[in-house]
Design a protein around this motif. Structure first.
Motif, PDB file in Angstrom:
ATOM      1  N   ASP A   1       0.847  -1.185   0.000  1.00 11.80           N
ATOM      2  CA  ASP A   1       0.000   0.000   0.000  1.00 11.80           C
ATOM      3  C   ASP A   1       0.890   1.246   0.000  1.00 11.80           C
ATOM      4  OD1 ASP A   1      -2.555   1.533   0.713  1.00 11.80           O
ATOM      5  OD2 ASP A   1      -1.230   1.999   2.407  1.00 11.80           O
ATOM      6  N   GLU A   2       0.510   2.258  -0.761  1.00 11.28           N
ATOM      7  CA  GLU A   2       1.335   3.467  -0.912  1.00 11.28           C
ATOM      8  C   GLU A   2       1.694   4.108   0.419  1.00 11.28           C
ATOM      9  OE1 GLU A   2      -1.280   5.782  -3.310  1.00 11.28           O
ATOM     10  OE2 GLU A   2      -1.208   4.330  -4.929  1.00 11.28           O
ATOM     11  N   GLU A   3       0.689   4.299   1.259  1.00  7.15           N
ATOM     12  CA  GLU A   3       0.915   4.961   2.548  1.00  7.15           C
ATOM     13  C   GLU A   3       1.814   4.118   3.451  1.00  7.15           C
ATOM     14  OE1 GLU A   3       0.818   8.249   4.556  1.00  7.15           O
ATOM     15  OE2 GLU A   3      -0.666   8.131   2.964  1.00  7.15           O
ATOM     16  N   GLU A   4       1.548   2.830   3.508  1.00  7.44           N
ATOM     17  CA  GLU A   4       2.346   1.922   4.340  1.00  7.44           C
ATOM     18  C   GLU A   4       3.791   1.862   3.841  1.00  7.44           C
ATOM     19  OE1 GLU A   4       2.617  -2.847   5.427  1.00  7.44           O
ATOM     20  OE2 GLU A   4       0.901  -2.093   4.301  1.00  7.44           O
TER      21      GLU A   4
ATOM     22  N   LYS B   1       1.241   4.268  -9.285  1.00  7.18           N
ATOM     23  CA  LYS B   1       1.522   3.859  -7.913  1.00  7.18           C
ATOM     24  C   LYS B   1       2.912   4.320  -7.486  1.00  7.18           C
ATOM     25  CE  LYS B   1       0.942   0.111  -4.707  1.00  7.18           C
ATOM     26  NZ  LYS B   1       0.423  -1.210  -4.468  1.00  7.18           N
TER      27      LYS B   1
ATOM     28  N   THR C   1       3.408   6.884  -4.449  1.00  7.34           N
ATOM     29  CA  THR C   1       4.204   6.489  -3.288  1.00  7.34           C
ATOM     30  C   THR C   1       5.351   7.466  -3.078  1.00  7.34           C
ATOM     31  OG1 THR C   1       3.628   4.167  -3.695  1.00  7.34           O
ATOM     32  CG2 THR C   1       5.468   4.589  -2.200  1.00  7.34           C
TER      33      THR C   1
END
Length: 137
Positions: A62-65, A103, A107
């Motif tokens: 996931d981008e945020e993670e 993505k 990110t």
């Protein structure tokens, strides 16, 4: 931590080299596409570039993670040494056609937001000209 950002081939690395030369820093270590282990002292300078390659190593996250994990590694390293992040601006408002490219761009954007917020200094390089966005020196 310091952040140097600009477009591809805008003179970011040249600026960092001249900056470290001006400070007469001998203990400098440059990494492209990887975050080294924190085995450096407070006198050392660690320069990290090619964040796109770092992100692509685990693009399925996931981008945020993913951005948070990379930022955490940088923060731990920064506790032990002087970190300079050389970031290439890959966004500029252009939306890539491929999902993977979007993505990567997203990110990078999330990571750069964290870096900008937490860094003591942020400098944008525009074709060799530095512009201080945050902090001074």
């Amino acid at each position: 931590m310091r952040v140097i950002i600009g477009g591809a081939y805008n003179g970011k690395r040249k600026f960092v080299k001249e900056y470290l030369d001006k400070l007469n820093i001998k203990n400098r270590y440059v990494f492209e596409g990887e975050i080294p282990a924190s085995t450096y002292s407070k006198e050392d300078y660690v320069v990290i570039g090619s964040f796109e390659k770092i992100i692509l190593q685990s693009i399925e996250l996931d981008e945020e993670e993913h951005a948070a994990r990379i930022f955490q590694k940088l923060s731990v390293l920064d506790e032990h040494t002087n970190v300079i992040c050389v970031c290439t601006d890959i966004g500029r408002g252009i939306v890539p056609l491929q999902k993977e490219d979007r993505k990567l761009r997203d990110t990078c954007g999330r990571l750069y937001q964290k870096l900008f917020a937490e860094s003591e200094q942020v400098i944008r390089i525009w074709y060799g000209l530095p512009e201080i966005l945050k902090g001074g020196d």
